[in-house]
Design a protein around this motif. Structure first.
Motif, PDB file in Angstrom:
ATOM      1  N   UNK A 185      -6.787  21.425  -5.452  1.00  0.00           N
ATOM      2  CA  UNK A 185      -5.361  21.579  -5.739  1.00  0.00           C
ATOM      3  C   UNK A 185      -4.933  20.682  -6.880  1.00  0.00           C
ATOM      4  N   UNK A 186      -3.850  21.052  -7.523  1.00  0.00           N
ATOM      5  CA  UNK A 186      -3.352  20.368  -8.723  1.00  0.00           C
ATOM      6  C   UNK A 186      -2.876  18.942  -8.414  1.00  0.00           C
ATOM      7  N   UNK A 187      -2.265  18.744  -7.259  1.00  0.00           N
ATOM      8  CA  UNK A 187      -1.746  17.414  -6.940  1.00  0.00           C
ATOM      9  C   UNK A 187      -2.878  16.393  -6.843  1.00  0.00           C
ATOM     10  N   UNK A 188      -3.973  16.765  -6.199  1.00  0.00           N
ATOM     11  CA  UNK A 188      -5.113  15.843  -6.127  1.00  0.00           C
ATOM     12  C   UNK A 188      -5.735  15.663  -7.512  1.00  0.00           C
ATOM     13  N   UNK A 189      -5.785  16.744  -8.295  1.00  0.00           N
ATOM     14  CA  UNK A 189      -6.334  16.649  -9.654  1.00  0.00           C
ATOM     15  C   UNK A 189      -5.552  15.640 -10.495  1.00  0.00           C
ATOM     16  N   UNK A 190      -4.221  15.612 -10.338  1.00  0.00           N
ATOM     17  CA  UNK A 190      -3.394  14.630 -11.062  1.00  0.00           C
ATOM     18  C   UNK A 190      -3.736  13.203 -10.635  1.00  0.00           C
ATOM     19  N   UNK A 191      -3.945  13.021  -9.336  1.00  0.00           N
ATOM     20  CA  UNK A 191      -4.310  11.712  -8.797  1.00  0.00           C
ATOM     21  C   UNK A 191      -5.668  11.278  -9.354  1.00  0.00           C
ATOM     22  N   UNK A 192      -6.634  12.197  -9.346  1.00  0.00           N
ATOM     23  CA  UNK A 192      -7.977  11.900  -9.853  1.00  0.00           C
ATOM     24  C   UNK A 192      -7.947  11.603 -11.345  1.00  0.00           C
ATOM     25  N   UNK A 193      -7.132  12.331 -12.090  1.00  0.00           N
ATOM     26  CA  UNK A 193      -7.011  12.104 -13.530  1.00  0.00           C
ATOM     27  C   UNK A 193      -6.420  10.719 -13.806  1.00  0.00           C
ATOM     28  N   UNK A 194      -5.417  10.333 -13.042  1.00  0.00           N
ATOM     29  CA  UNK A 194      -4.806   9.015 -13.200  1.00  0.00           C
ATOM     30  C   UNK A 194      -5.807   7.920 -12.859  1.00  0.00           C
ATOM     31  N   UNK A 195      -6.575   8.110 -11.791  1.00  0.00           N
ATOM     32  CA  UNK A 195      -7.607   7.124 -11.420  1.00  0.00           C
ATOM     33  C   UNK A 195      -8.603   6.954 -12.558  1.00  0.00           C
ATOM     34  N   UNK A 246       0.873  -1.166   0.000  1.00  0.00           N
ATOM     35  CA  UNK A 246       0.000   0.000   0.000  1.00  0.00           C
ATOM     36  C   UNK A 246       0.914   1.221   0.000  1.00  0.00           C
ATOM     37  N   UNK A 247       1.082   1.843  -1.156  1.00  0.00           N
ATOM     38  CA  UNK A 247       1.970   2.996  -1.278  1.00  0.00           C
ATOM     39  C   UNK A 247       1.214   4.252  -0.867  1.00  0.00           C
ATOM     40  N   UNK A 248       1.867   5.092  -0.045  1.00  0.00           N
ATOM     41  CA  UNK A 248       1.179   6.254   0.504  1.00  0.00           C
ATOM     42  C   UNK A 248       2.041   7.509   0.449  1.00  0.00           C
ATOM     43  N   UNK A 249       1.396   8.619   0.126  1.00  0.00           N
ATOM     44  CA  UNK A 249       1.949   9.961   0.326  1.00  0.00           C
ATOM     45  C   UNK A 249       1.161  10.503   1.506  1.00  0.00           C
ATOM     46  N   UNK A 250       1.791  10.564   2.671  1.00  0.00           N
ATOM     47  CA  UNK A 250       1.084  10.773   3.933  1.00  0.00           C
ATOM     48  C   UNK A 250       0.878  12.243   4.295  1.00  0.00           C
ATOM     49  N   UNK A 251      -0.391  12.614   4.385  1.00  0.00           N
ATOM     50  CA  UNK A 251      -0.862  13.864   4.998  1.00  0.00           C
ATOM     51  C   UNK A 251      -0.162  15.127   4.500  1.00  0.00           C
ATOM     52  N   UNK A 252       0.167  15.176   3.229  1.00  0.00           N
ATOM     53  CA  UNK A 252       0.862  16.351   2.723  1.00  0.00           C
ATOM     54  C   UNK A 252       0.087  17.128   1.681  1.00  0.00           C
ATOM     55  N   UNK A 253      -1.121  16.696   1.371  1.00  0.00           N
ATOM     56  CA  UNK A 253      -1.907  17.335   0.328  1.00  0.00           C
ATOM     57  C   UNK A 253      -3.143  17.971   0.975  1.00  0.00           C
ATOM     58  N   UNK A 254      -3.432  19.228   0.667  1.00  0.00           N
ATOM     59  CA  UNK A 254      -4.643  19.832   1.229  1.00  0.00           C
ATOM     60  C   UNK A 254      -5.884  19.040   0.801  1.00  0.00           C
ATOM     61  N   UNK A 255      -6.851  18.939   1.714  1.00  0.00           N
ATOM     62  CA  UNK A 255      -8.086  18.223   1.408  1.00  0.00           C
ATOM     63  C   UNK A 255      -8.750  18.892   0.209  1.00  0.00           C
ATOM     64  N   UNK A 256      -8.942  18.161  -0.894  1.00  0.00           N
ATOM     65  CA  UNK A 256      -9.464  18.769  -2.117  1.00  0.00           C
ATOM     66  C   UNK A 256     -10.931  19.192  -2.036  1.00  0.00           C
ATOM     67  N   UNK A 257     -11.675  18.662  -1.057  1.00  0.00           N
ATOM     68  CA  UNK A 257     -13.068  19.079  -0.917  1.00  0.00           C
ATOM     69  C   UNK A 257     -13.150  20.469  -0.288  1.00  0.00           C
ATOM     70  N   UNK A 258     -12.077  20.886   0.366  1.00  0.00           N
ATOM     71  CA  UNK A 258     -12.035  22.200   1.008  1.00  0.00           C
ATOM     72  C   UNK A 258     -11.171  23.176   0.208  1.00  0.00           C
ATOM     73  N   UNK A 259     -10.036  22.682  -0.271  1.00  0.00           N
ATOM     74  CA  UNK A 259      -9.114  23.515  -1.040  1.00  0.00           C
ATOM     75  C   UNK A 259      -8.667  22.742  -2.276  1.00  0.00           C
TER      76      UNK A 259
END
Length: 129
Positions: free
Chosen positions: A77-87, A62-75
């Motif tokens: 951000x591009x990093x979460x958008x990249x994750x969502x695009x890959x999914x 289980x690979x993890x990037x731990x607690x370093x990305x702002x919650x996307x439902x509140x703020x």
């Protein structure tokens, strides 16, 4: 079966490695997850790529990037958008859970054991065998 979190970092440049791991292991990709929490009053998110267990060996990473990305439902951000695009590209829905922050545990290993328990309880990973 051994199930283990492998921490890549907090999701800055290492998020690209997380995305590459998902793409390179499409045949083993089981889940993509966003674990939301609150740390010192800030809403943060951990991104997780869960691979199917190896055969032979029965090791589940289980690979993890731990607690370093702002919650996307509140703020947003591009990093979460990249994750969502890959999914989306890989045909996966992002599983979203709210969990306790790692800072309340005396050791990171205890935090990861807690998360494994939650994932087993919700049938996202196999139970202890």
């Amino acid at each position: 079966m051994i199930q283990r979190f492998i921490e890549l970092g907090e999701g800055y440049s290492d998020i690209y490695e997380l995305l590459e791991l998902a793409k390179a292991n499409q045949h083993r990709l089981q889940h993509m997850m966003a674990l939301h929490t609150q740390i010192s009053g800030k809403d943060m998110t951990s991104l997780v790529v869960v691979l199917k267990p190896t055969d032979p060996g029965k090791f589940q990473a289980l690979y993890i990037c731990r607690e370093g990305i702002p919650n996307p439902t509140i703020l947003p951000n591009k990093r979460y958008d990249l994750f969502a695009q890959t999914a989306k590209e890989l045909g996966k829905q992002i599983i979203q859970l709210t969990v306790k922050p790692s800072e309340i545990f005396n050791e990171k290993d205890l935090f990861y054991q807690h998360l494994i328990g939650i994932l087993r309880l919700n049938h996202y990973i196999l139970p202890l065998q």
